[in-house]
Design a protein around this motif. Structure first.
Motif, PDB file in Angstrom:
ATOM      1  N   LYS A  28      42.094  75.381  21.694  1.00  0.00           N
ATOM      2  CA  LYS A  28      40.980  75.344  22.639  1.00  0.00           C
ATOM      3  C   LYS A  28      40.954  76.583  23.537  1.00  0.00           C
ATOM      4  O   LYS A  28      39.894  77.157  23.786  1.00  0.00           O
ATOM      5  CB  LYS A  28      41.094  74.072  23.480  1.00  0.00           C
ATOM      6  CG  LYS A  28      40.016  73.883  24.482  1.00  0.00           C
ATOM      7  CD  LYS A  28      40.214  72.570  25.232  1.00  0.00           C
ATOM      8  CE  LYS A  28      39.406  72.551  26.489  1.00  0.00           C
ATOM      9  NZ  LYS A  28      39.582  71.322  27.251  1.00  0.00           N
ATOM     10  N   ASP A  40      35.502  74.027  27.508  1.00  0.00           N
ATOM     11  CA  ASP A  40      36.111  73.576  28.767  1.00  0.00           C
ATOM     12  C   ASP A  40      35.573  72.214  29.198  1.00  0.00           C
ATOM     13  O   ASP A  40      36.214  71.521  29.981  1.00  0.00           O
ATOM     14  CB  ASP A  40      35.859  74.605  29.877  1.00  0.00           C
ATOM     15  CG  ASP A  40      36.586  75.916  29.624  1.00  0.00           C
ATOM     16  OD1 ASP A  40      37.636  75.883  28.939  1.00  0.00           O
ATOM     17  OD2 ASP A  40      36.107  76.955  30.099  1.00  0.00           O
ATOM     18  N   PHE A  42      35.206  69.726  27.192  1.00  0.00           N
ATOM     19  CA  PHE A  42      35.718  68.725  26.258  1.00  0.00           C
ATOM     20  C   PHE A  42      37.235  68.772  26.199  1.00  0.00           C
ATOM     21  O   PHE A  42      37.849  69.812  26.457  1.00  0.00           O
ATOM     22  CB  PHE A  42      35.156  68.981  24.847  1.00  0.00           C
ATOM     23  CG  PHE A  42      33.676  68.785  24.742  1.00  0.00           C
ATOM     24  CD1 PHE A  42      33.146  67.553  24.416  1.00  0.00           C
ATOM     25  CD2 PHE A  42      32.806  69.834  24.984  1.00  0.00           C
ATOM     26  CE1 PHE A  42      31.778  67.365  24.329  1.00  0.00           C
ATOM     27  CE2 PHE A  42      31.434  69.663  24.897  1.00  0.00           C
ATOM     28  CZ  PHE A  42      30.918  68.420  24.571  1.00  0.00           C
ATOM     29  N   SER A  43      37.827  67.661  25.809  1.00  0.00           N
ATOM     30  CA  SER A  43      39.277  67.624  25.617  1.00  0.00           C
ATOM     31  C   SER A  43      39.621  68.326  24.301  1.00  0.00           C
ATOM     32  O   SER A  43      38.737  68.623  23.484  1.00  0.00           O
ATOM     33  CB  SER A  43      39.753  66.171  25.548  1.00  0.00           C
ATOM     34  OG  SER A  43      39.220  65.540  24.400  1.00  0.00           O
ATOM     35  N   ASP A  44      40.911  68.574  24.103  1.00  0.00           N
ATOM     36  CA  ASP A  44      41.351  69.192  22.845  1.00  0.00           C
ATOM     37  C   ASP A  44      40.923  68.341  21.650  1.00  0.00           C
ATOM     38  O   ASP A  44      40.412  68.861  20.656  1.00  0.00           O
ATOM     39  CB  ASP A  44      42.872  69.366  22.826  1.00  0.00           C
ATOM     40  CG  ASP A  44      43.350  70.456  23.761  1.00  0.00           C
ATOM     41  OD1 ASP A  44      42.564  71.383  24.052  1.00  0.00           O
ATOM     42  OD2 ASP A  44      44.510  70.390  24.196  1.00  0.00           O
ATOM     43  N   SER A  45      41.127  67.040  21.761  1.00  0.00           N
ATOM     44  CA  SER A  45      40.768  66.159  20.647  1.00  0.00           C
ATOM     45  C   SER A  45      39.249  66.097  20.462  1.00  0.00           C
ATOM     46  O   SER A  45      38.773  65.937  19.339  1.00  0.00           O
ATOM     47  CB  SER A  45      41.348  64.764  20.855  1.00  0.00           C
ATOM     48  OG  SER A  45      40.843  64.184  22.027  1.00  0.00           O
TER      49      SER A  45
END
Length: 124
Positions: A28, A40, A42-45
């Protein structure tokens, strides 16, 4: 028209595969540094999920028809890509990234054309 739909679906599939593979392969932080500021939000997943959905859409636009196995998946993949592009456009709209919205709208229109053509008058 059938040949045009094959070409358009192939190019759209390649674009989706490339974009999705990039999101799956790179961390990311590297995506954010490379001009993907939206990551930024969103989460990594979440970013990996978006990448996986793009890869699945890309494969779904090409493989079912090429292998003649469940070709109905082609317009379904195109419809899924339309939904992804709606989400992408809304994200870019919220972030005031107008240039990215144009790309999303173009990809959305092309995917909608493939879905229309393969669900409707030029189905397999």
């Amino acid at each position: 028209m059938n040949i045009a739909l094959w070409i358009i679906a192939g190019v759209l599939g390649a674009v989706a595969l490339a974009g999705g593979a990039q999101k799956l392969a790179q961390p990311k932080a590297k995506l954010a540094a490379g001009g993907y500021g939206w990551v930024d939000d969103f989460s990594d997943s979440g970013v990996k999920t978006i990448g996986a959905l793009e890869v699945l859409a890309g494969l779904g636009l090409i493989l079912p028809a090429a292998l003649d196995i469940a070709p109905v998946l082609v317009p379904l993949a195109a419809t899924g890509l339309v939904l992804l592009m709606i989400g992408a456009a809304l994200t870019h709209l919220r972030r005031h990234e107008s240039q990215a919205i144009v790309v999303n709208v173009v990809l959305l229109a092309v995917a909608a054309f493939v879905a229309w053509g393969r669900f409707g008058p030029h189905s397999f």
